[in-house]
Structure formats: C-alpha cells, structure tokens
Design a protein around this motif. Structure first.
Motif, short mmCIF file in Angstrom:
data_model
loop_
_atom_site.label_atom_id
_atom_site.label_comp_id
_atom_site.label_asym_id
_atom_site.label_seq_id
_atom_site.Cartn_x
_atom_site.Cartn_y
_atom_site.Cartn_z
N TYR A 1 8.35 7.61 4.90
CA TYR A 1 8.33 6.85 3.89
C TYR A 1 9.01 5.64 4.49
CZ TYR A 1 7.55 4.74 -0.70
OH TYR A 1 7.46 4.45 -1.40
N SER A 2 10.15 6.00 4.75
CA SER A 2 11.35 4.73 5.22
C SER A 2 10.94 4.68 6.00
CB SER A 2 13.02 5.98 4.78
OG SER A 2 13.22 6.31 3.93
N LEU A 3 10.43 4.60 7.14
CA LEU A 3 10.46 4.16 8.57
C LEU A 3 9.44 3.48 8.46
CD1 LEU A 3 11.04 4.09 11.67
CD2 LEU A 3 9.43 6.11 11.79
N VAL A 4 7.89 3.47 8.04
CA VAL A 4 6.82 3.35 7.43
C VAL A 4 7.16 1.04 7.00
CG1 VAL A 4 5.00 2.99 6.90
CG2 VAL A 4 5.18 4.84 7.71
N SER A 5 8.70 2.10 5.85
CA SER A 5 8.62 0.74 4.88
C SER A 5 9.34 -0.09 5.50
CB SER A 5 10.08 1.46 3.63
OG SER A 5 8.98 2.39 2.89
N GLY B 1 0.43 -1.03 0.39
CA GLY B 1 -0.09 -0.01 0.22
C GLY B 1 1.14 1.03 0.23
N LEU B 2 2.08 0.89 1.00
CA LEU B 2 2.74 1.96 0.79
C LEU B 2 3.39 2.66 -0.54
CD1 LEU B 2 3.92 4.56 2.77
CD2 LEU B 2 6.16 2.87 3.42
N HIS B 3 3.80 1.46 -1.42
CA HIS B 3 4.82 1.66 -2.21
C HIS B 3 3.97 1.91 -3.66
CE1 HIS B 3 7.66 0.42 0.03
NE2 HIS B 3 8.81 0.51 -0.60
N LEU B 4 2.55 1.77 -3.84
CA LEU B 4 0.64 2.53 -4.61
C LEU B 4 1.31 4.18 -4.36
CD1 LEU B 4 -0.80 -0.76 -5.20
CD2 LEU B 4 0.23 0.21 -6.42
N VAL B 5 0.97 4.06 -3.18
CA VAL B 5 0.84 5.90 -3.08
C VAL B 5 1.46 6.63 -4.17
CG1 VAL B 5 1.37 7.79 -1.03
CG2 VAL B 5 0.23 5.35 -0.48
N ARG C 1 1.02 11.81 -1.86
CA ARG C 1 2.39 12.47 -1.58
C ARG C 1 2.20 13.26 -1.12
NH1 ARG C 1 6.50 13.46 -3.46
NH2 ARG C 1 8.32 13.14 -3.63
N SER C 2 1.61 14.44 -2.26
CA SER C 2 1.54 15.61 -2.78
C SER C 2 1.50 16.91 -1.10
CB SER C 2 0.91 16.26 -3.96
OG SER C 2 1.44 16.03 -4.86
N GLY C 3 0.30 15.80 -0.99
CA GLY C 3 0.16 16.36 0.66
C GLY C 3 0.46 16.38 1.88
N MET C 4 1.12 15.29 2.07
CA MET C 4 2.38 14.98 2.80
C MET C 4 3.53 15.87 2.88
SD MET C 4 0.49 12.52 5.11
CE MET C 4 1.35 11.78 5.87
N VAL C 5 4.15 16.43 1.74
CA VAL C 5 5.53 16.29 1.52
C VAL C 5 5.01 18.23 1.73
CG1 VAL C 5 6.76 17.45 -0.74
CG2 VAL C 5 6.65 15.07 -0.73
N ASP C 6 3.92 18.82 1.58
CA ASP C 6 3.11 19.99 2.15
C ASP C 6 3.23 20.10 3.38
OD1 ASP C 6 3.08 21.11 -1.09
OD2 ASP C 6 0.73 20.37 -0.66
N LYS C 7 2.83 18.69 4.46
CA LYS C 7 2.56 18.74 5.35
C LYS C 7 3.86 19.29 6.08
CE LYS C 7 -0.44 17.00 8.67
NZ LYS C 7 -1.82 16.11 8.82
N PHE C 8 4.61 17.76 5.62
CA PHE C 8 6.26 17.60 5.95
C PHE C 8 7.23 18.11 5.72
CE2 PHE C 8 3.08 14.26 7.37
CZ PHE C 8 3.34 14.38 9.19
N GLY C 9 7.58 18.62 4.19
CA GLY C 9 8.40 18.90 3.83
C GLY C 9 9.34 17.85 3.03
N GLU C 10 9.62 17.53 2.04
CA GLU C 10 10.40 16.52 1.42
C GLU C 10 11.44 15.54 1.54
OE1 GLU C 10 10.32 14.22 -2.24
OE2 GLU C 10 9.51 16.30 -2.16
N ASN C 11 11.69 16.26 2.93
CA ASN C 11 12.67 15.39 3.53
C ASN C 11 11.68 14.92 4.69
OD1 ASN C 11 15.46 15.99 2.18
ND2 ASN C 11 16.00 17.04 3.47
N GLY C 12 11.12 15.59 5.85
CA GLY C 12 10.07 15.11 6.31
C GLY C 12 9.63 13.45 6.12
#
Length: 192
Positions: free
Chosen positions: A41-45, A13-17, A25-36
């Motif tokens: 993403y890496s931690l959940v993976s 599911g994470l890898h289909l997002v 994904r865009s919303g999450m980048v807006d909320k947490f920044g690209e590195n955030g």
C-alpha cells in the motif's frame, strides 16, 4: 494530461479501497499479511503520488477561467482551517475531531475546494476537483459504515488536543504562506 489522470486514478483509487471495498483490503491482508499489505500500500501510494505530481507538472496550461485576484486571499484563509483539521486528525480526539468526525477528510475537502477557487487551469481543476469528489465519496461511504455499525467514531479525549491542533495547524499554515508553498510547489500562495 494522461499521466496526471493516471496518477489521480491510482492515488485516489488506492485511498478509496479501505472504505469502499473493505473485502479487497481484507483479501490482500490475508494473502500478504498486515505488514506485507501495508508495505505494498505504501509503495503504490508513493509511486502514485510521484506519477500524479509529475503529470501535473508537465501538463499544458489550458485556462478554463481566470479567478478574480481576491480568490488567492480566500484560499489562504481557508487553508488555515484545512491545516487545523489535518493536525486534529493526527492527534487524540478533541472537539474538532469528534464534531467533524473525520477531520482528515474535511481538511482535504477544504484544501481541494480552496484551490479550485484560486486555479482555473484544466490540470488544477482535474486535480483538485478529483480530490474534492474523493472526499465527498469517502465521507458518504464512512457515514454508511457508521450507520451499519462497522465504524466507531472516535471518542472525545481532551480539549487540550484542540489547542494543540490549532497551534500546529497555524504554524504549518504560516510556514506554507511564508515560503514553503513556493519552495515545494513553485507558486507563492499570495502573489506579490
């Protein structure tokens, strides 16, 4: 079996997002920044792959069918192609990358299909069947995004990267056949 299914749902599911739900994904980048977002993403993976592996390791062996002995040899042969595709995905584009368009997805689909041929237990069918379905869904989604002009195919750089991909893929494949698969997974690719 429930832990395996949870791990599969989380990981795939994470890898289909990124492809199926780019707005999320865009919303999450807006909320947490690209590195955030990359950190989350890496931690959940990592957590999801640990859950998936643990779930697979504790799943009871429920045999659905018994593959013929020759299937392990066919699986090993197909895995050479899978490893070459996976190596090509990590290099600048050669013919392998440009002709397959998405060598990582193709490598995963070959890996999953090959392992379905050699494994007839329920846990393996769930695991490898899910990854094969994921690869098919992802490829269809990427084709649609390419047609819509949202994704640009990789441009050819040099055939030397094909030679490198074949060499790297063959070395990794040989290591897995030799002992790495046994050490990491606990199963020899070709039973002796």
């Amino acid at each position: 079996m429930a832990i395996l299914i949870l791990g599969i749902i989380l990981f795939l599911g994470l890898h289909l997002v990124r492809v199926v739900a780019p707005a999320f994904r865009s919303g999450m980048v807006d909320k947490f920044g690209e590195n955030g977002w990359k950190g989350i993403y890496s931690l959940v993976s990592i957590v999801s792959i640990v859950v998936l592996i643990y779930g697979w390791s504790i799943s009871p062996t429920i045999n659905l069918w018994f593959p013929p002995a020759g299937m392990s040899h066919l699986t090993v042969t197909l895995m050479l192609l899978s490893m070459i595709c996976l190596a090509a995905a990590e290099l600048p584009a050669g013919y392998i990358a440009t002709k397959t368009k998405h060598p990582m997805i193709l490598g995963v689909k070959i890996w999953a299909f090959a392992h379905l041929l050699a494994n007839g237990d329920l846990a393996s069918v769930l695991l490898f069947g899910s990854f094969l379905a994921w690869g098919v869904i992802l490829r269809i989604a990427l084709k649609r995004r390419e047609r819509a002009g949202l994704v640009t195919p990789r441009a050819f750089v040099s055939a030397k990267y094909d030679v490198i991909a074949i060499g790297v893929g063959a070395v990794i494949w040989a290591l897995f056949v030799w002992k790495l698969h046994l050490w990491l997974i606990g199963v020899a690719p070709i039973p002796m």
